[in-house]
Structure formats: C-alpha cells, structure tokens
Design a protein around this motif. Structure first.
Motif, PDB file in Angstrom:
ATOM      1  N   LEU B  44      98.201  93.145  -3.800  1.00 22.85           N
ATOM      2  CA  LEU B  44      97.657  91.820  -4.070  1.00 22.85           C
ATOM      3  C   LEU B  44      97.575  91.039  -2.778  1.00 22.85           C
ATOM      4  O   LEU B  44      98.431  91.170  -1.909  1.00 22.85           O
ATOM      5  CB  LEU B  44      98.568  91.047  -5.023  1.00 22.85           C
ATOM      6  CG  LEU B  44      98.659  91.511  -6.458  1.00 22.85           C
ATOM      7  CD1 LEU B  44      99.670  90.665  -7.194  1.00 22.85           C
ATOM      8  CD2 LEU B  44      97.312  91.424  -7.140  1.00 22.85           C
ATOM      9  N   THR B  45      96.563  90.234  -2.677  1.00 25.07           N
ATOM     10  CA  THR B  45      96.523  89.310  -1.557  1.00 25.07           C
ATOM     11  C   THR B  45      96.112  87.953  -2.100  1.00 25.07           C
ATOM     12  O   THR B  45      95.467  87.869  -3.149  1.00 25.07           O
ATOM     13  CB  THR B  45      95.555  89.804  -0.462  1.00 25.07           C
ATOM     14  OG1 THR B  45      95.790  89.037   0.715  1.00 25.07           O
ATOM     15  CG2 THR B  45      94.108  89.657  -0.879  1.00 25.07           C
ATOM     16  N   ALA B  46      96.529  86.925  -1.414  1.00 25.93           N
ATOM     17  CA  ALA B  46      96.265  85.580  -1.922  1.00 25.93           C
ATOM     18  C   ALA B  46      95.051  84.989  -1.241  1.00 25.93           C
ATOM     19  O   ALA B  46      94.891  85.088  -0.029  1.00 25.93           O
ATOM     20  CB  ALA B  46      97.475  84.689  -1.686  1.00 25.93           C
ATOM     21  N   SER B  49      94.402  79.720  -4.229  1.00 26.33           N
ATOM     22  CA  SER B  49      95.457  79.848  -5.224  1.00 26.33           C
ATOM     23  C   SER B  49      95.201  81.031  -6.159  1.00 26.33           C
ATOM     24  O   SER B  49      95.710  81.085  -7.256  1.00 26.33           O
ATOM     25  CB  SER B  49      95.567  78.562  -6.024  1.00 26.33           C
ATOM     26  OG  SER B  49      94.391  78.370  -6.760  1.00 26.33           O
ATOM     27  N   GLN B  50      94.395  81.945  -5.683  1.00 27.75           N
ATOM     28  CA  GLN B  50      94.088  83.111  -6.510  1.00 27.75           C
ATOM     29  C   GLN B  50      94.788  84.336  -5.946  1.00 27.75           C
ATOM     30  O   GLN B  50      94.882  84.474  -4.728  1.00 27.75           O
ATOM     31  CB  GLN B  50      92.588  83.379  -6.449  1.00 27.75           C
ATOM     32  CG  GLN B  50      91.806  82.794  -7.588  1.00 27.75           C
ATOM     33  CD  GLN B  50      90.379  83.270  -7.532  1.00 27.75           C
ATOM     34  OE1 GLN B  50      89.819  83.439  -6.463  1.00 27.75           O
ATOM     35  NE2 GLN B  50      89.802  83.511  -8.692  1.00 27.75           N
ATOM     36  N   ALA B  51      95.231  85.196  -6.813  1.00 29.17           N
ATOM     37  CA  ALA B  51      95.758  86.462  -6.340  1.00 29.17           C
ATOM     38  C   ALA B  51      94.682  87.518  -6.557  1.00 29.17           C
ATOM     39  O   ALA B  51      94.237  87.741  -7.676  1.00 29.17           O
ATOM     40  CB  ALA B  51      97.025  86.833  -7.088  1.00 29.17           C
TER      41      ALA B  51
END
Lengths: 807, 144
Positions: B44-46, B49-51
């Motif tokens: 996962l990467t940000a 404010s979304q992953a």
C-alpha cells in the motif's frame, strides 16, 4: 418508526410541491391526459403509503380520488370542472392532513364525506367501494415482540398525542454529498492526528495545546454527527417486513409470526438500501419454500403457525444478520437432482459433496427447489442473485439448514466508511489495527500472571485462571519463520486477549501494543481481501497506510471458532473453580515507598495529574481531575513527586476519592485469607501476595474519613430575603454548604425560609414549611430566634429543618 | 477513434493504458508491504488521504520486470471503486491512438494475450493496449 413516518411526510410534501404546477395546468385544461396521469400517480402513491401506515382517513380520500381519476383514464368518464375542483379539494386536504401528521397534531374530524361525495356528483355509485377495505394492519406478532408491535401502536396514537409544536423538519440530501462531507471530515481527522503528533514532538505548549484540544473536541463532535447522518437503525429495514410477511403469508395461505432482535443496530444508510431487496427475497423464499402450510405443519408435529426470526448484531466492523425459519429446511436431494438435470455438476461430483456443500447449491444460478413456480418466488430471481448482490456490497452470505427443522440464512455486512476505535499493534516491524471491540484485555508476556503451554502444535496461554489458545501474529501473517517454542520468546511478546462475537476467546501474540486510535476504515482491493487476513485499510497519523486485521476470519482459519456452544468454554469453567475464592487486588507503592494493596473493585481508574492539581490544606486535601474536585487520601504517607502524581481513583459506588501513590505495580489475587490487624485501622489486614506480606487498605475507613456527604439530587430549597446584602453574601454560602438551594424569589414555595430580625413580623405567612428567624443581638430574647453569628445554632436549626423535611 | 493513451514500459515491452482511466501518474514513495498477498501486490502507498494498492504490472502479467527506470512511476486508476497504483517499468508519455485496437493472428503470447485489448497504432509505433482490470486480477493461477 418515527423515522419512517417523517419520511412519508417529507415524501408526500415533496410530491405535493412537485405536482402543484400540474394541478394548475390540469385545472386549465381538464382534458389533458398527461396531467391527469401525474395526478393519478400522486394519489395512488399516497394511497399505497397510507395502507402501510394505517391512516384510514387519508386512505379513503386518496382512494376515492384515485377511483374517480381511474374512471377518467379508462374513458368511462369525462373530466369536467366539478371533478377537477373535487380532486383539488381532496389534494388540499391530503396536504393539510400530512402537515398535521408531521407536527403530531390532531386533524379535525369530519368533512371527508362531503369531499368524497363531491367527486361522484353525477355518478353516485363511485362512493360505495372505499371505506373499510383495509383493516388496520393486524400484525401477527403483537404479543411476541414489543419492538415490532409498537409500529402500529405508535402510529395510531401519533396524531392524537401533541408533541412539541415545532415540527422536526427534515430534508433529503444526495448520498454523494454526505459521502463528500464524510470524506472531508475523515481527512480532517488525519490532518488533526498529524498535527497532534507534531505537537507531541514539540513538547508542551500551553498556548497551543488548549485551542488544539478544543479543536479536537469539536472535530470529534462533528465526526460523530456526520457518522450519525449516514447511519440508520436497522428498525428502519425491519419496519417494512411485518407487512411483507403478512401479505405473503395471506397470499399463500400460511400463518407466520415474525420476531425481531437487534433493531437498534445501526448500519450505513446506503447499506440498508442495498440489502433491502436481497432481504425481501430471502423472506419470500422462507415463506414460500421454507415454511410448510398449516396442514403439513400439524402433521409434522409443529405448531400450526410458522416462525420467522430476524436477528442482527454488530460484531466489530461487520453486521451479522440472521434470518431463521422453522420450516422444512432445504431439500438437498431435490437440489442434487436439479443440479444434475441442469448439468451443473456430474453425478460423481455431487456424490462426493458434503451435506453442507449440497446446501450451498441453492446459490447456484438456475436452481430452484420449488415444486411449482409460484407467483411470488418464481420470478427468475434466485438465491444466486441475492448472493451476488450481497457480495457486491462487500458482504457474505451463508446458509445452514436442518431437514424438517428449518433454515438459517446468515448475512454479513460490512460497515464501510465507518470510523472505528482500534488498537494498533506491531508485528514484524509493521503496524496493524485491531478493532477495539474485540479486545478484552492486554497482558504483557513478562507478567507473572501469565503461563504458557504447548500441547501438540497448539499453544495456550493461561491467564487469570483461563486457558485460551494462542496465535502469534507473526505466524498468522507468515513473518516469523523461527519456530521458537520456548517461553523465553513468548515473554517478550504482548498478548492481546481477543473475544469474538461468537464468544470465542483467544490470545494474539504481538511484538508490542502501540496505542488506541480512531481509524477511518477504507475497503481494500479484492485481491487483498482474498487473503482473509485483512478487513480494511486505514492511514496512520503520519500518513502511512496500515492494515486492519480481520480477526474473525483469522480465528476461523485456525479453527478457533466454535460452532455454537462448546469449544474452549469447558476448559475455562474447570480452571475457574480453583480460583473462585480469590480476591482481586491492585498492588501499588505508597508515597512512603511501601507496597500496599487495594481491592480491585474499589479502583475505578488510574489518573495522572500535575502537581498543581493537588491542594493540601491542614486537615483536608483535594485533587482536581477533569474539572471535578475529589478528596485526596494517602498524601500523608510521604512527599509528592515533583511534577506528576499517580492517583488511584476509588469509588464506593456513590462517592469517589483519589489515593496518591508513587507507583502502580500490578494486579494480583489474594487466595489465602487476609490476616486482620488490630493496631492500624486504616488497613483491613495483611495479605500474602507472592509470599510477601502486603497491607490491604481498608476501604470503609478510607471513605468514612474522606468522603463528603453527597448532595441529594433535589436539594431542599431555602428562601432568604433578597434585599439584604448580608443574607446574600454571608448567609447564603453557609446555607448552600448545608445542602440547601438558596432562592430569593418571594413567590416560590420553599422548604425553609430565613427571616431577619429587622423584618419584624411578616405581613403574610411566608410560603415555607419551616421558618428560621435571626436576630441581630447576641443576647437571647426567648422568642425562638437565633443570633445571626451563632454558627452552631444556625447549623443545628438547618439540620433539624432538613430532618423534618425528609420525614 | 482518437483515444488518448498513456504509453509505458511493462516487462520490458511497450504497452499502453487508456489515459481516460488514469487519474494521475505518481512517483511511488514508501510502500507498506501487505503480508500474505500474492507477489504482484507490492503493498500500500498513501496518496493524500487515500491508500492505494500498488500493483506491479509485470508481475501481474506473470512476467519478469524489465530494467526499471530511475524514477519508477505508477499510474493511479480506480477499478470497481478501489484505488490502485499500477507500477510500470517506466512511464513515457500520453499519446494518441491512430487506430482502434485490433487482434493479431497468433496472439501476443499467453501472458500478454490474457491482458491485451489488442494492438493499437500510435504516433510512436505499434503498442499493446492493456486491459487494466486483468492487471488487478493478477496472473493466471499456476494450476488448473
């Protein structure tokens, strides 16, 4: 149910507004069939809703108008001016009645007949039909479930019980807008968390900390309101089911009672809409295929009336909804035949299937066990579609059935978009979140309270007399390849005791526990979901993503979920009998550096306060916690630490006090007797803990010395002369301290009145039960007055008045 | 039929993703691995404010990644409401399709064929148009 009603009112109002223009246009040209259709639809919708809500008057009106309009639509009647006026009058009346319903007022009786008669001015026959076609919605489960039967009761009484005059207005909003706001607030929470971290790093800054705290509080409030905006009680969904069940069972000649459980569970509004159709279908299936007719039921030794139960509960970030019937169960033989006939599976495949697997054939497309395609269920929508719809919203469906005894359909629905309270734990250098609702306790591996055992491949943790299976998060996730079985590795771990919704308990070993945090859970990609390890993702306050663990699924993978009862409870009960007589205590070091114990039941929580929050005067000491002044004990034992003090907040059930300690050690249990000590009244006795004597604080002595008399909930009132400066500034505080409420209102009837000497004789009797008169002179005059500075005399008089008042 | 395409290199070959689906092209920062997932899911990467779920396109096709550009980039797409970062060997540019996607006799090879929407002519030569849904689904299972 009030929600539903409000929605009905809002919807009707909306339709009225929308059709306003149509009505005017129709009035101009009665022959315009397009307008006619619109108005027909309006009264038709109102009629349908009224049937559901049981508003007989509204229903009759709309029904009559609908009939008349239907005649016109069918061409049997020519709309003319009189008809238009009559219909418009009815629509106006519907509007007025709806307003009355919305504000909970009673609408004046009568007048309806004239309106209805006006419709049929030239054709009297149109009048006979409507009236009592729909009997009040007789719910079969009136006795069985108060929640459901309330539905109609409240509605029947609703118009007659005047609520507050101002109507609670509601508006409709697109869900997307709500989502947008919700997302904004979520981002705000993340930004706040980030800021909080930076502030922590920068150290204490009172000028910034206070406004920041305020911001946090406001944000928390806004967030909870926003969340509530999206949430709806399941009752909403349940509310429409009794009617559905009634209609279906009537049509099929079956008798069914319904029971609801967990209507207070809240679910995302959108989610409720998404499951409405699948649920309806499941109900149809249950009544049509599941439940037998009365004759067959009696033959099978069952109660004539079928039973359908809906129960919902929240478990972590999922809602589980179970629909159970006591019908004939799934006919797996028939399913097998059908599957064979449809060519979905071969005979060999089917023969090898377990009974459970065969039951799952109901979810195969194109299979139905119905002997004949009925008007209800055989609409080409099978359980396969239901399953697809449930899975589309991220839920799951399961079925279990016992032939002859009934079927249960289990729905699991996610609470997406929700913010949940989570515990963050570390494993293999990464952080994970666990829904806090699952966490029962956190135990450190190096605690003397914990014991390890390995039986076969299964590890157990024994804690406080309970033996629970233990999983290592490293192993669950496949990090730790080192199979360290010895307990030395385990002592470095922290154990999170997890209790699932199924009441199964297990321990999860993690490297460390970080913090409690509120996290915004976002759904994860299907490929990640497939691992069965994670339930969602969330962002840490530094912006890094973190996975939310799916504990029920992890437990299920390791066979830690018992089917129903049994399982590990047996182990639990066995060991509990041994420790039954033990007394749980909390060990601490007092300010004098000596170890002491206090009964755990007394301890409400542990507080840490700044030194400034503690005030010690000669005889009494107080501490301020959360804006509350609490009596302080234990301070006489020794000097306070310089900056921060640890306080045990103790309670006797009513009052609270704090006990200053220098360190909180551990929780322990006293299994032997407490040896009483006669010399020191402040201790209950000496107990043996870990082979060392520890004095146990005497709670009774503590509270007897330190607790202040609690103010009664409704204090007695006392009137003092309002025009006397002395009475207000000097007398009132004394009276208040004695537990009275002071008033200066001359007209109020009080329990006690105090009159000053200079008032001489009052003109009228003061409206008080007891009167105390004060005099200026110290010398007694024998007239029952009290000298105004005779403190003891005054207090005694106040006390006496109090006892009299209570008697 | 002038579809805009994001041309990139996946597993050492030129490929294209419909630019309409691509929200942005980002440089992937720190990736938090997700344990227990197949290899092609990098983690996962940000992004704000979304992953984002980071998908390695080469591995998702069942192929080995080619040489990786120094500034490895990923295309941000949303599939079924889930945000993904499709990690490519190298992202080139947005180009215009001159022709619609066409099938070629004999296919593009087993791995490519599964994810291919066809061959498109672009101003910079023939390119394979990738179906992003099949990237997200991952490589074909080994067995069966």
């Amino acid at each position: 149910m009030d929600d539903l009603l409000a929605e009905f009112v809002a919807e009707t109002r909306e339709m009225l507004e929308a059709s306003g223009g149509e009505i005017v246009a129709w009035e101009a040209d009665p022959l315009d069939t397009g307008r006619l259709d619109t108005i027909f639809r309006f009264v038709h919708t109102v009629k349908g809703n009224c049937g559901f809500f049981d508003f007989p008057r509204l229903e009759r009106l709309s029904h009559a108008a609908e009939d008349a309009l239907a005649e016109c639509r069918a061409g049997r009647r020519q709309p003319d001016g009189a008809l238009v006026s009559a219909v418009l009058a009815i629509i106006d009346r519907i509007g007025a009645m709806t307003d009355a319903i919305g504000s909970g007022e009673e609408f004046s009786e009568g007048g309806d007949e004239i309106l209805i008669a006006a419709l049929s001015a030239d054709e009297p026959r149109a009048l006979e039909k409507p009236a009592t076609k729909h009997a009040p919605d007789a719910q079969p489960d009136r006795a069985a479930d108060p929640g459901a039967s309330n539905n109609t009761d409240t509605l029947e009484t609703a118009p007659s019980v005047p609520r507050s005059a101002n109507v609670q207005r509601s508006i409709r909003l697109p869900v997307e807008l709500l989502d947008e706001v919700m997302k904004g607030v979520s981002d705000m929470v993340l930004a706040r968390n980030d800021l909080a971290r930076r502030l922590r790093e920068a150290g204490e800054q009172p000028t910034i900390d206070a406004p920041f705290e305020r911001l946090s509080t406001i944000l928390a409030d806004v967030r909870s309101s926003i969340t509530r905006m999206r949430m709806q009680r399941l009752e909403h969904l349940f509310g429409s089911l009794p009617r559905l069940v009634r209609d279906l069972s009537k049509e099929l000649g079956k008798q069914v009672t319904v029971d609801f459980e967990g209507g207070e569970v809240e679910l995302d509004r959108e989610m409720i809409e998404m499951v409405r159709d699948p649920l309806t279908h499941i109900v149809r299936n249950a009544i049509d295929h599941g439940l037998e007719g009365p004759g067959e039921r009696i033959k099978n030794d069952k109660s004539e009336i079928g039973f359908l139960k809906f129960s919902a509960r929240q478990s972590g970030n999922q809602i589980s909804l179970v629909i159970t019937d006591d019908g004939r169960g799934i006919d797996t033989d028939r399913l097998v035949e059908k599957a064979l006939a449809a060519g979905i599976y071969s005979r060999v495949e089917l023969d090898n299937m377990s009974e459970r697997r065969k039951q799952h054939l109901v979810f195969e497309p194109g299979l139905s066990t119905a002997e004949k395609v009925s008007a209800l269920s055989g609409r080409g929508v099978g359980m396969d579609v239901v399953r697809a719809n449930i899975e589309k919203v991220g839920g799951s469906i399961d079925v279990s059935s016992t032939p002859g005894a009934g079927t249960s359909v289990f729905l699991k629905l996610p609470l997406t978009l929700s913010i949940i309270a989570a515990l963050t734990v570390g494993s293999g250098g990464q952080r994970y979140a666990i829904p806090r609702s699952y966490v029962e306790e956190i135990v450190f591996g190096n605690s003397s309270q914990i014991d390890f055992a390995t039986v076969g491949e299964r590890r157990f943790v024994t804690f406080r007399g309970k033996r629970v299976p233990c999983l290592s998060l490293d192993e669950v996730l496949g990090v730790g390849e080192n199979e360290n079985e010895d307990s030395s590795a385990a002592t470095g771990k922290t154990f999170v005791i997890v209790r699932l919704a199924t009441a199964d308990v297990f321990a999860l070993a993690v490297d460390r526990v970080y913090d409690h945090e509120d996290v915004v859970v976002k759904p994860i990609a299907p490929a990640v979901m497939e691992t069965g390890l994670y339930a969602g993702t969330t962002l840490l306050d530094d912006g890094r993503p973190m996975m939310l663990l799916d504990l029920p699924s992890i437990a299920a993978r390791h066979d830690l979920v018992s089917e129903g009862r049994g399982g590990f409870k047996a182990v639990e009960e066995e060991t509990q009998t041994v420790t039954r007589n033990s007394i749980p205590v909390m060990l601490f070091t007092a300010l004098d550096g000596r170890k002491r114990a206090v009964r755990l039941e007394l301890v409400r929580r542990i507080d840490t306060v700044a030194r400034e929050a503690i005030d010690i005067e000669t005889s009494h000491a107080h501490a301020v916690i959360d804006g509350q002044i609490l009596a302080l004990a234990g301070h006489e034992k020794g000097p306070f630490p310089d900056v921060r003090c640890r306080l045990l907040r103790l309670t006797d059930g009513e009052t609270e006090l704090v006990y200053a300690v220098s360190e909180v050690l551990d929780a322990a249990t006293i299994s032997n007797d407490i040896v009483s000590s006669n010399d020191d009244v402040s201790i209950e006795g000496i107990a043996l803990i870990d082979d060392k004597p520890v004095p146990v604080i005497d709670g009774h002595h503590l509270f007897a010395n330190h607790c202040t008399p609690r103010q009664t909930k409704t204090p007695l009132s006392c009137r003092v002369p309002g025009d006397s400066e002395w009475a207000r500034t000097i007398l009132s505080p004394l009276i208040e301290a004695a537990g009275y409420r002071v008033t200066t209102d001359e007209d109020e009837e009080t329990d006690l009145a105090i009159l000053l000497g200079e008032d001489s004789v009052p003109t009228s009797d003061p409206a008080a039960r007891t009167v105390i008169r004060l005099r200026r002179e110290p010398e007694g005059t024998g007239d029952g007055t009290i000298y105004r500075y005779d403190r003891n005399g005054l207090l005694a008089a106040l006390k006496q008045a109090r006892t009299e008042a209570i008697v | 039929m002038n579809e805009l395409l994001l041309t990139c290199r996946i597993a050492g070959r030129r490929a294209a993703i419909p630019a309409l689906c691509v929200q942005s092209v980002i440089e992937v920062g720190e990736v938090t691995p997700i344990l227990g997932t197949p290899d092609f899911i990098r983690g996962l990467t940000a992004l704000r404010s979304q992953a984002l779920t980071v998908i390695d396109c080469s591995l998702a096709l069942g192929l080995k990644p080619g040489p990786i550009a120094a500034d490895q980039r990923a295309a941000v797409v949303a599939i079924d409401g889930h945000p993904y970062a499709l990690l490519v060997d190298e992202a080139y540019d947005v180009d215009e399709a001159i022709s619609g996607p066409i099938e070629v006799p004999g296919g593009f090879g087993a791995e490519w064929q599964r994810a291919a929407r066809g061959l498109v002519e672009t101003t910079s030569g023939p390119t394979l148009l990738i179906n992003i849904e099949s990237l997200v689904a991952g490589p074909a299972p080994m067995a069966a």
